[in-house]
Design a protein around this motif. Structure first.
Motif, PDB file in Angstrom:
ATOM      1  N   VAL A 292       0.858  -1.190   0.000  1.00 22.52           N
ATOM      2  CA  VAL A 292       0.000   0.000   0.000  1.00 22.52           C
ATOM      3  C   VAL A 292       0.893   1.239   0.000  1.00 22.52           C
ATOM      4  N   CYS A 435      -3.488  -3.684  -9.760  1.00 22.62           N
ATOM      5  CA  CYS A 435      -3.397  -2.535  -8.862  1.00 22.62           C
ATOM      6  C   CYS A 435      -4.690  -1.743  -8.852  1.00 22.62           C
ATOM      7  N   VAL A 436      -4.922  -1.103  -7.720  1.00 18.84           N
ATOM      8  CA  VAL A 436      -6.026  -0.152  -7.614  1.00 18.84           C
ATOM      9  C   VAL A 436      -5.421   1.179  -7.208  1.00 18.84           C
ATOM     10  N   LEU A 460     -11.103   1.669   1.105  1.00 16.77           N
ATOM     11  CA  LEU A 460      -9.679   1.314   1.039  1.00 16.77           C
ATOM     12  C   LEU A 460      -9.495  -0.178   1.278  1.00 16.77           C
ATOM     13  N   ALA A 463     -10.698  -2.190  -1.659  1.00 17.70           N
ATOM     14  CA  ALA A 463      -9.735  -2.081  -2.759  1.00 17.70           C
ATOM     15  C   ALA A 463      -8.550  -3.013  -2.505  1.00 17.70           C
ATOM     16  N   ALA A 464      -8.049  -3.018  -1.272  1.00 15.93           N
ATOM     17  CA  ALA A 464      -6.903  -3.880  -0.949  1.00 15.93           C
ATOM     18  C   ALA A 464      -7.266  -5.351  -1.156  1.00 15.93           C
ATOM     19  N   VAL A 467      -6.994  -6.626  -4.812  1.00 18.03           N
ATOM     20  CA  VAL A 467      -5.676  -6.695  -5.459  1.00 18.03           C
ATOM     21  C   VAL A 467      -5.067  -8.080  -5.247  1.00 18.03           C
ATOM     22  N   ARG A 472      -0.489  -3.868  -6.072  1.00 17.11           N
ATOM     23  CA  ARG A 472      -0.261  -2.621  -5.357  1.00 17.11           C
ATOM     24  C   ARG A 472      -1.568  -1.838  -5.194  1.00 17.11           C
ATOM     25  N   LEU A 473      -1.668  -1.178  -4.057  1.00 20.99           N
ATOM     26  CA  LEU A 473      -2.752  -0.216  -3.843  1.00 20.99           C
ATOM     27  C   LEU A 473      -2.092   1.153  -3.705  1.00 20.99           C
TER      28      LEU A 473
END
Ligand SMILES: [Zn+2]
Ligand SMILES: [Zn+2]
Length: 605
Positions: A292, A435-436, A460, A463-464, A467, A472-473
């Protein structure tokens, strides 16, 4: 089964008859009485058709008694031959109506499958009468395998189960996965009714629905599961005006069912209940987590939406043949400093001040404090104060220019770079993308709402989770030190809730204080305003309440004027408000306007 009406009544005197008390889907909180014609057997919890205001309407029988029929109209017919609601469900509906200051009729009827059109109902059987089991503590499942564990649990345990999903799409996914009938509006009305009565007979062990299925009859004790407990879709405005979580908590308490609340990022309320020991929260072992990265956007975002870390992430992922997803918030409601990142907030309420459409004023959505936008930053003196201007369309244009060889889309999930609003995160399967990137996280943190921090944290985390390994975030923000960002980076739930609950306690937000929103509408602005003022005045002098001044929330070119105000109070807020506001509620189309109360609104924006 609900007690059926005795088949014969003493009508020799001619003054005694069976009378049914019926509630309807109207904002009037009393039942209407009708004579039960001889030959018609009705019971409490049964749907009937009866004349109301000159036309036939469907209502629910909530009482049966002997009495004087003088002046009463007869019931027309029963919709189904048996009750559609059990005694326990009637009680739950009564409780929900009291908690939400809405009528019992509108609450009950919003929680039933639609009645059959025309005459005949499908073959049905009455809902099971619950034998209350010993009450069990509700559980909050936050671990990564929560949904798989739920499926395993359903396969292992023999009892009936009800799954409440946040929306129709999620209900469809779950029904497919479990091969279970659906009770939500995504299937035909006939199918919904069949699923309802099949559940009550125990013929379908597992049923799936959205919040309209909260009273679905199941042979108790059952298993009740709320999917994505944190999702705002579990409490939209309108009847039933109660959060699905709260109704299920009460249901489980009444009938001894086992309640599972599923969410990786539960509401601050549920986390707090768990901390207080009212909900069991098993530890969640850490799941694989992406790298992150935060990228500071101060002074950058004005001209280009991508910082170097996000540009690199897209390059690296496309080289590996993996997709990149960019999240852009469309809301541009607050004002912030481009130099230091300071957001202009209400000093009393802590929420971002909302910028008027024409940018002429800043207003607190809660206490109505209004200010002229300053020409320099109160923190650093900088002169570049601006609302956030990036939307998905602008970002797409910019990304296409930067990466001419990649496919960039706002629709196609096949694209190498997919751009969308936060809602896109709901549709991404777990560990599915390279990735986001959050283009401007501050747009989310600045939403003028006390839940802005909680919602940002939930996005968040989602989103994590989307992935895949080695991905990667990337979070572009001027607030890399914000506790929601820090906690997501460290995959540390406890630290987020500790800070969030501290904020809620300091400024008096749920779960420490309860909110209610009173709104009035009328064709003219004057009456809507006056009515809001009268309601607010009626609450003056009640101990423990904070009543904020009414403000206009009329849509720009709407046909009706709307005013609203917010009330903060203790846990027993509905009981404090009910007597004072009763004179304003439940009158049909008052000449002056309509008053509505929304208990526990999920946002104050
Ligand atoms: Zn304020
Ligand atoms: Zn500044």
């Amino acid at each position: 089964m609900a007690p059926a009406l005795p088949q014969s009544a003493d009508t020799r005197s001619g003054l005694i008859a069976f009378i049914a008390d019926v509630v309807f889907d109207i904002p009037i909180d009393h039942a209407f009485s009708y004579v039960v014609p001889s030959g018609l057997a009705v019971a409490r919890g049964q749907r009937v058709s009866a004349p109301l205001q000159g036309r036939a309407r469907v209502g629910v029988v909530v009482g049966l008694r002997e009495g004087d029929p003088t002046g009463l109209k007869p019931l027309q017919r029963a919709i189904e031959p048996v009750p559609v609601l059990s005694e326990a469900a009637l009680e739950l509906g009564r409780w929900a109506a009291g908690q939400s200051l809405s009528s019992r009729g509108s609450t009950l009827l919003s929680l039933l499958p639609p009645p059959p059109r025309g005459g005949t109902a499908e073959t049905v059987s009455p809902p099971a009468a619950p034998a209350p089991g010993p009450s069990r503590a509700p559980e909050l499942w936050t671990d990564e395998r929560r949904e798989d564990r739920l499926v395993e649990c359903l396969e292992r345990e023999p009892g009936a189960a009800l799954l409440i999903a946040p929306d129709r799409e999620a209900a469809a996914r779950w029904a497919g996965r479990l091969d279970a009938p659906r009770l939500d509006s995504g299937v035909s009305e006939g199918e919904r009714r069949r699923a309802w009565f099949a559940a009550s007979r125990g013929r379908s062990r597992v049923v799936v629905g959205t919040r309209s299925a909260l009273l679905a009859p199941l042979p108790p004790p059952a298993m009740l599961a709320l999917i994505d407990e944190h999702d705002p879709a579990h409490k939209p405005p309108g009847a039933p005006r109660l959060h699905s979580r709260d109704l299920l908590l009460r249901r489980a308490e009444l009938d001894g069912s086992r309640l599972l609340l599923l969410s990786a990022t539960p509401s601050a309320e549920s986390w707090w209940h768990a901390r207080q020991g009212r909900i069991v929260r098993p530890d969640a072992p850490p799941a694989p987590w992406p790298q992150v990265v935060t990228a500071d956007t101060r002074g950058i975002l004005r001209n280009h939406p991508l910082t170097l870390p996000l540009t690199r992430a897209i390059e690296d992922m496309s080289r590996q043949g993996r997709r990149a997803v960019l999240i852009v918030s469309r809301r541009t409601a607050a004002l912030a400093c481009d130099e230091c990142g300071t957001v202009l907030r209400c000093p009393d309420c802590g929420v971002a001040l909302a910028l008027a459409r024409d940018r002429s004023a800043l207003r607190c959505p809660l206490c109505a404090r209004t200010e002229t936008p300053p020409d320099h930053c109160p923190a650093c003196g900088g002169h570049r104060l601006s609302p956030f201007g990036w939307d998905p369309e602008r970002v797409q244009t910019s990304v296409v220019r930067r990466f001419p060889r990649l496919t960039v889309s706002r629709q196609s999930v096949e694209a190498q770079v997919l751009i969308g609003t936060p809602a896109l995160l709901r549709t991404l399967p777990r560990r599915s993308v390279g990735c986001v990137g959050f283009v401007a996280l501050d747009g989310l943190l600045r939403v003028p709402d006390f839940r802005a921090g909680e919602r940002t944290w939930q996005l968040l985390w989602a989103a994590a989770e989307s992935v895949g390994p080695g991905g990667r975030l990337v979070i572009q923000t001027q607030h890399p030190e914000h506790y929601a960002v820090r906690a997501a980076q460290a995959q540390d739930r406890a630290s987020f809730y500790e800070e969030e609950l501290k904020f809620r306690a300091e400024l008096g937000y749920p779960p420490y204080r309860r909110l209610a929103e009173v709104s009035t509408r009328s064709r003219e602005d004057g009456p809507a305003r006056a009515l809001a003022g009268e309601c607010a005045a009626a609450l003056r002098g009640i101990g423990g309440l904070t009543v904020y001044p009414p403000t206009s929330v009329s849509p720009p070119r709407g046909r009706q004027s709307r005013w609203r105000f917010v009330i903060k109070g203790p846990a027993e807020l509905p009981q404090l408000l009910a007597p004072a506001l009763a004179p304003f509620l439940g009158r049909r189309r008052r000449p002056t306007g309509v008053v509505e109360i929304e208990m526990d609104p999920q946002s104050n924006g």
